[in-house]
Design a protein around this motif. Structure first.
Motif, PDB file in Angstrom:
ATOM      1  N   GLY A 113      29.919  36.492  39.407  1.00  0.00           N
ATOM      2  CA  GLY A 113      31.187  35.657  39.407  1.00  0.00           C
ATOM      3  C   GLY A 113      32.247  36.324  38.306  1.00  0.00           C
ATOM      4  N   HIS A 114      31.528  36.235  37.078  1.00  0.00           N
ATOM      5  CA  HIS A 114      32.084  36.587  35.850  1.00  0.00           C
ATOM      6  C   HIS A 114      33.093  37.837  36.029  1.00  0.00           C
ATOM      7  CE1 HIS A 114      29.555  33.621  33.773  1.00  0.00           C
ATOM      8  NE2 HIS A 114      30.365  33.496  33.013  1.00  0.00           N
ATOM      9  N   ASN A 115      32.393  38.939  36.357  1.00  0.00           N
ATOM     10  CA  ASN A 115      32.978  40.332  36.324  1.00  0.00           C
ATOM     11  C   ASN A 115      33.741  40.390  37.971  1.00  0.00           C
ATOM     12  OD1 ASN A 115      32.185  41.413  33.920  1.00  0.00           O
ATOM     13  ND2 ASN A 115      29.970  41.104  34.852  1.00  0.00           N
ATOM     14  N   ASP A 116      33.389  39.686  38.836  1.00  0.00           N
ATOM     15  CA  ASP A 116      34.041  39.716  40.059  1.00  0.00           C
ATOM     16  C   ASP A 116      35.578  39.303  39.911  1.00  0.00           C
ATOM     17  OD1 ASP A 116      32.117  39.978  42.657  1.00  0.00           O
ATOM     18  OD2 ASP A 116      31.223  39.184  40.931  1.00  0.00           O
ATOM     19  N   GLN A 117      35.892  38.679  38.493  1.00  0.00           N
ATOM     20  CA  GLN A 117      37.328  38.200  38.321  1.00  0.00           C
ATOM     21  C   GLN A 117      38.031  39.674  37.849  1.00  0.00           C
ATOM     22  OE1 GLN A 117      37.119  34.732  36.050  1.00  0.00           O
ATOM     23  NE2 GLN A 117      35.049  34.303  36.834  1.00  0.00           N
ATOM     24  N   LYS A 118      37.526  40.627  37.381  1.00  0.00           N
ATOM     25  CA  LYS A 118      38.496  41.682  36.925  1.00  0.00           C
ATOM     26  C   LYS A 118      39.412  42.438  37.867  1.00  0.00           C
ATOM     27  CE  LYS A 118      35.900  41.043  33.242  1.00  0.00           C
ATOM     28  NZ  LYS A 118      36.377  40.833  31.878  1.00  0.00           N
ATOM     29  N   ALA A 119      40.593  42.015  38.040  1.00  0.00           N
ATOM     30  CA  ALA A 119      41.392  42.334  39.093  1.00  0.00           C
ATOM     31  C   ALA A 119      41.893  43.717  38.896  1.00  0.00           C
ATOM     32  CB  ALA A 119      42.489  41.408  39.040  1.00  0.00           C
ATOM     33  N   GLU A 120      41.872  43.899  37.483  1.00  0.00           N
ATOM     34  CA  GLU A 120      42.304  45.341  36.972  1.00  0.00           C
ATOM     35  C   GLU A 120      41.333  46.462  36.966  1.00  0.00           C
ATOM     36  OE1 GLU A 120      40.153  43.511  33.659  1.00  0.00           O
ATOM     37  OE2 GLU A 120      41.332  43.059  35.100  1.00  0.00           O
ATOM     38  N   ASP A 121      40.279  46.022  37.355  1.00  0.00           N
ATOM     39  CA  ASP A 121      38.933  46.793  37.659  1.00  0.00           C
ATOM     40  C   ASP A 121      38.605  46.945  38.930  1.00  0.00           C
ATOM     41  OD1 ASP A 121      36.762  48.624  37.529  1.00  0.00           O
ATOM     42  OD2 ASP A 121      35.928  47.378  35.783  1.00  0.00           O
ATOM     43  N   ALA A 122      38.959  48.241  39.893  1.00  0.00           N
ATOM     44  CA  ALA A 122      38.475  48.232  41.104  1.00  0.00           C
ATOM     45  C   ALA A 122      37.014  48.498  41.614  1.00  0.00           C
ATOM     46  CB  ALA A 122      39.241  49.457  41.662  1.00  0.00           C
ATOM     47  N   LYS A 123      36.267  48.889  40.520  1.00  0.00           N
ATOM     48  CA  LYS A 123      35.045  49.006  40.610  1.00  0.00           C
ATOM     49  C   LYS A 123      34.183  47.919  40.656  1.00  0.00           C
ATOM     50  CE  LYS A 123      34.793  53.767  38.737  1.00  0.00           C
ATOM     51  NZ  LYS A 123      34.111  54.489  37.459  1.00  0.00           N
ATOM     52  N   ARG A 124      34.845  46.701  40.125  1.00  0.00           N
ATOM     53  CA  ARG A 124      33.891  45.381  39.836  1.00  0.00           C
ATOM     54  C   ARG A 124      34.919  44.179  40.594  1.00  0.00           C
ATOM     55  NH1 ARG A 124      32.878  44.321  33.757  1.00  0.00           N
ATOM     56  NH2 ARG A 124      35.037  45.325  33.275  1.00  0.00           N
ATOM     57  N   TYR A 125      36.063  44.415  41.061  1.00  0.00           N
ATOM     58  CA  TYR A 125      36.713  43.090  41.498  1.00  0.00           C
ATOM     59  C   TYR A 125      36.427  42.877  42.833  1.00  0.00           C
ATOM     60  CZ  TYR A 125      40.596  40.320  42.966  1.00  0.00           C
ATOM     61  OH  TYR A 125      41.308  39.392  43.544  1.00  0.00           O
ATOM     62  N   THR A 126      36.167  41.531  43.224  1.00  0.00           N
ATOM     63  CA  THR A 126      36.435  41.184  44.441  1.00  0.00           C
ATOM     64  C   THR A 126      37.266  39.915  44.559  1.00  0.00           C
ATOM     65  OG1 THR A 126      34.432  39.599  43.997  1.00  0.00           O
ATOM     66  CG2 THR A 126      33.875  41.969  44.718  1.00  0.00           C
ATOM     67  N   GLU A 127      37.642  39.904  45.783  1.00  0.00           N
ATOM     68  CA  GLU A 127      38.740  38.640  45.990  1.00  0.00           C
ATOM     69  C   GLU A 127      37.782  37.519  46.569  1.00  0.00           C
ATOM     70  OE1 GLU A 127      40.848  35.463  47.506  1.00  0.00           O
ATOM     71  OE2 GLU A 127      39.207  36.906  48.814  1.00  0.00           O
ATOM     72  N   PRO A 128      37.903  36.278  46.019  1.00  0.00           N
ATOM     73  CA  PRO A 128      36.936  35.086  46.343  1.00  0.00           C
ATOM     74  C   PRO A 128      36.431  34.864  47.650  1.00  0.00           C
ATOM     75  CG  PRO A 128      38.429  34.466  44.468  1.00  0.00           C
ATOM     76  CD  PRO A 128      39.141  35.784  44.880  1.00  0.00           C
ATOM     77  N   TRP A 129      37.533  34.748  48.459  1.00  0.00           N
ATOM     78  CA  TRP A 129      37.223  34.244  49.819  1.00  0.00           C
ATOM     79  C   TRP A 129      37.309  35.255  50.872  1.00  0.00           C
ATOM     80  CZ3 TRP A 129      36.009  29.361  50.142  1.00  0.00           C
ATOM     81  CH2 TRP A 129      36.511  28.557  49.323  1.00  0.00           C
ATOM     82  N   THR A 130      37.132  36.718  50.438  1.00  0.00           N
ATOM     83  CA  THR A 130      37.076  37.764  51.313  1.00  0.00           C
ATOM     84  C   THR A 130      35.717  38.541  50.704  1.00  0.00           C
ATOM     85  OG1 THR A 130      38.750  39.088  50.316  1.00  0.00           O
ATOM     86  CG2 THR A 130      39.211  37.765  52.196  1.00  0.00           C
ATOM     87  N   THR A 131      36.076  39.664  49.694  1.00  0.00           N
ATOM     88  CA  THR A 131      35.101  40.577  49.463  1.00  0.00           C
ATOM     89  C   THR A 131      34.056  40.189  48.463  1.00  0.00           C
ATOM     90  OG1 THR A 131      36.711  41.294  47.853  1.00  0.00           O
ATOM     91  CG2 THR A 131      36.870  42.640  49.838  1.00  0.00           C
ATOM     92  N   TYR A 132      34.279  39.013  47.956  1.00  0.00           N
ATOM     93  CA  TYR A 132      33.310  38.370  47.145  1.00  0.00           C
ATOM     94  C   TYR A 132      32.227  37.664  48.086  1.00  0.00           C
ATOM     95  CZ  TYR A 132      30.912  34.847  43.866  1.00  0.00           C
ATOM     96  OH  TYR A 132      30.065  34.300  42.934  1.00  0.00           O
ATOM     97  N   LYS A 133      32.833  37.087  49.159  1.00  0.00           N
ATOM     98  CA  LYS A 133      31.677  36.332  50.112  1.00  0.00           C
ATOM     99  C   LYS A 133      31.065  37.741  50.859  1.00  0.00           C
ATOM    100  CE  LYS A 133      32.674  32.714  52.214  1.00  0.00           C
ATOM    101  NZ  LYS A 133      33.473  31.721  52.967  1.00  0.00           N
TER     102      LYS A 133
END
Length: 277
Positions: A113-133
């Motif tokens: 969750g910590h690094n999933d929040q990195k909107a500026e980093d395409a290698k790590r970012y996920t959107e909470p209700w879609t790609t994170y899940k």
């Protein structure tokens, strides 16, 4: 769904206050299943849970304290790595590596969750209700495909206080998205975010500095832990696993104790630096 027991201020301060740090080099995690163990708990996560090395003392991930709460019947294999998100951990083949070893009856605890929040980093970012899940589903489905038990754990909270001294959440909608997925898929959930937020509120702005990386050399890190903080979260996780009946009698011990600081050990080598959080 059952909630993990909160760590009380009294137990945290008394149990931790008199212990001393150990500089031993034996690791506090099992790289491969212990011969005495009949099942293994695998941990997938980021720097807040990861094993640290001697160059990082006193930096500690909460996974380093988890073996204190289990008997020799359960091995703990800590695969958490600094800087990873639910996405990058998969993309680097780390989940596949776990699935290549995990067996029926084992446990996979996943905390991202910590690094999933990195909107500026395409290698790590996920959107909470879609790609994170979507990515978290891969951990759940992967564990179940091997006959293992998946467990989701919300991220431990950062040290954040408003001017009135009230602790507040820094994780946006990620914890809610994980709770939603756990309910949808029938997965046991350790709500470390809610438990740590309550603990930081109880301890207050000054006392929590002893739990995070506030060091004599001037480091001021409100995300990562020194042993006192890692110990508190390890206890939350262990109590959660017991309360959820993921770990039965015979696999747990000392659940009412906080991991002593002397339990934490840092093997030789170099720890990859944590990504700024």
């Amino acid at each position: 769904m059952a909630e993990p027991m909160n760590v009380s201020r009294r137990s945290a301060l008394i149990a931790l206050g008199t212990a001393s740090l150990s500089m031993a080099v034996s690791p506090a995690f099992a790289e491969s299943p212990d011969p005495q163990a009949d099942k293994t708990l695998y941990l997938a996560g980021d720097s807040t849970a990861a094993q640290m090395h001697q160059d990082s003392i006193p930096y500690a991930g909460w996974g380093m304290g988890l073996p204190y709460y289990v008997t020799p019947r359960l091995a703990v294999s800590n695969h958490a790595v600094s800087g990873r998100s639910s996405k990058s951990f998969i993309d680097e083949g780390r989940l596949a590596a776990i699935l290549g070893m995990i067996k029926s009856g084992d446990i996979l605890v996943t905390q991202f969750g910590h690094n999933d929040q990195k909107a500026e980093d395409a290698k790590r970012y996920t959107e909470p209700w879609t790609t994170y899940k979507d990515h978290l589903r891969q951990y759940v489905d992967g564990a179940r495909s091997k006959g293992a038990v998946p467990v989701l754990a919300t991220s431990a909270e950062r040290r954040r206080f408003d001017r009135a001294g009230n602790a507040y959440s820094s994780h946006g909608e990620y914890p809610a998205a994980m709770r939603s997925l756990a309910e949808e898929m029938g997965v046991p959930l350790i709500d470390a975010q809610a438990s740590t937020l309550a603990l930081w509120q109880q301890l207050g702005p000054e006392e929590t500095k002893k739990y995070f990386l506030y060091t004599e050399d001037g480091k001021r890190d409100n995300t990562h832990f020194q042993p006192r903080g890692a110990a508190a979260i390890a206890q939350i996780a262990a109590q959660g696993l017991s309360n959820l009946n993921v770990l039965e009698n015979g696999y747990t011990r000392r659940l009412d104790e906080v991991t002593p600081l002397s339990w934490f050990t840092w093997p030789g080598g170099t720890t990859p630096p944590p990504a700024p959080l």
